[in-house]
Design an enzyme around this catalytic site. Sequence first.
Site, PDB file in Angstrom:
ATOM      1  N   HIS A  26      19.064  -3.560   7.633  1.00 49.00           N
ATOM      2  CA  HIS A  26      17.784  -3.403   7.336  1.00 49.00           C
ATOM      3  C   HIS A  26      17.016  -2.529   8.516  1.00 49.00           C
ATOM      4  CE1 HIS A  26      13.635  -4.712   5.966  1.00 49.00           C
ATOM      5  NE2 HIS A  26      14.144  -4.743   4.790  1.00 49.00           N
ATOM      6  N   ASP A  75       3.501   1.508   3.421  1.00 50.05           N
ATOM      7  CA  ASP A  75       4.242   0.985   4.549  1.00 50.05           C
ATOM      8  C   ASP A  75       3.333   1.462   5.846  1.00 50.05           C
ATOM      9  OD1 ASP A  75       6.449   0.250   6.573  1.00 50.05           O
ATOM     10  OD2 ASP A  75       7.229  -0.198   4.408  1.00 50.05           O
ATOM     11  N   HIS A 126       3.730  -3.275   1.787  1.00 48.07           N
ATOM     12  CA  HIS A 126       5.091  -3.605   2.122  1.00 48.07           C
ATOM     13  C   HIS A 126       4.879  -3.190   3.858  1.00 48.07           C
ATOM     14  CE1 HIS A 126       9.575  -2.674   2.967  1.00 48.07           C
ATOM     15  NE2 HIS A 126       9.419  -3.803   2.208  1.00 48.07           N
ATOM     16  N   GLU A 148      17.911  -6.040  11.725  1.00 51.49           N
ATOM     17  CA  GLU A 148      17.027  -5.520  12.014  1.00 51.49           C
ATOM     18  C   GLU A 148      16.770  -4.415  13.253  1.00 51.49           C
ATOM     19  OE1 GLU A 148      14.521  -5.956   9.571  1.00 51.49           O
ATOM     20  OE2 GLU A 148      15.147  -7.634   8.663  1.00 51.49           O
TER      21      GLU A 148
END
Length: 460
Positions: free
Chosen positions: A145, A176, A366, A394
């Site tokens: 991710h 986003d 998002h 992440e």
Amino acid sequence: MRSILAAAVQRLRGRRQTATRLEGLTCIPVTVESVVNLEGPGEFSATLLERIANARERILISALYLQDDTAGREVLAAIYAASAVRPELQIAIFVDWHRAQRGLVGKAASPGNAALYVEMARRLGPGVPIYGVPVQSREWMGVMHLKGFVIDDALLYSGASINDVYLQRFDRYRLDRYHLIENRALADSIAGLMTRILQTNTAVRRLDVEPQAKTGSLRGAIVGLRRVLARSRYAITAGSVGNGEVGITPLLGFGHRDNQLNAVILQLIKRTERRLVVFTPYFNLPGPIRRALEGRLRRRCRVTIIVGDKTANDFYISPEDPFKTIGALPYLYESNLRRFCKIHQGDIDEGLLDVQLWSHEHHSFHLKGLLSDDDYALLTGSNLNPRAWRLDLENGLLIHDPQGGLHGQHQAELGRILARTRRLDHHTALDDTGTYPVPVQRILKRLARTRADRLLNQVL
């Protein structure tokens, strides 16, 4: 026995030392003028394509996926075109290994996006290597991710992946956050992890060539990759923030131990004194974040949580359309939010807790990240949920802005987002489970009866 206990204590001490205080984090000085908050998916898409077309040195991209659709093909074709004009360009794209080799959730089975990569490489040549990163041997146990688009000396940072809805093709978009940062040292740091850690690892394999390795044959290499990732950090050279500058620290997060990104998120929440803004697309907070937020509320810090309405969720299915099991997820998240708001109704009444629900027609939400008082901001691809906290790989960018040089940009971004939200004055303003479509009620009752809803929340 004493030696065993001493070793255990030493390991714990070492673990504490890795969670450096925010003030002691190494950062990269960046001029305020070099940080630009792009206003939406259209500007993000245009900027990405323009930068690709004008690339002189490198194009390095990390995203969850690059989809086989109009936008995905357009971006990939642009990179092939840039490679044809300048064969010396350093090019590499990193996506999740598993996601690239399956179809969309709830859709018919397919060979996935990897088929597009192979087809374009066969037709246009091998100039655009695309690598699949297997964070785990199974997708539900963790995905790649990491986010970041490094083009020459610039970093385009967003939680967005590459497909039609993220890049606002046709009549839908998925909102986003989007930032363009012009800084060689920061671009080198983000690029270095892709090329130094990912590209050279034996578990990371090309997806644009055939035959492709089977995941089963990579199990040992995946274990090795996980060990490497668990101790990896972005390499940066320490610098001090001068006048007209902010300090940016790139952060890596992987696993529930020694997770630098998670540690900084908690420190950021706990050090906030006046106002904290939290962006999350799916209301499913990890226990440590929820407890930290409750601690801020007890200290009378104002907390704003901006989350998508269930109708703005990726998996929302209109009641008029045929139901699929995956369509129960938005209702599960809304149930989580309703319970949270009910517990904290007193804080809502006092104005300490401000829950804002985003919705805009048929578009989706998002956004991720944090704003702490007026001097810290976190840009991240992490959804701030248990899956991101424990399973996924992440990253994020911590921005320290002691002079408030970016305050205006943050407020302008916040204003654009809040223009599409409604404030929850009472938990009963959210739909009760008894009003949900009958198939959703059945699923949620079954999950609650077997306590599977708790387990499900940990992997979503």
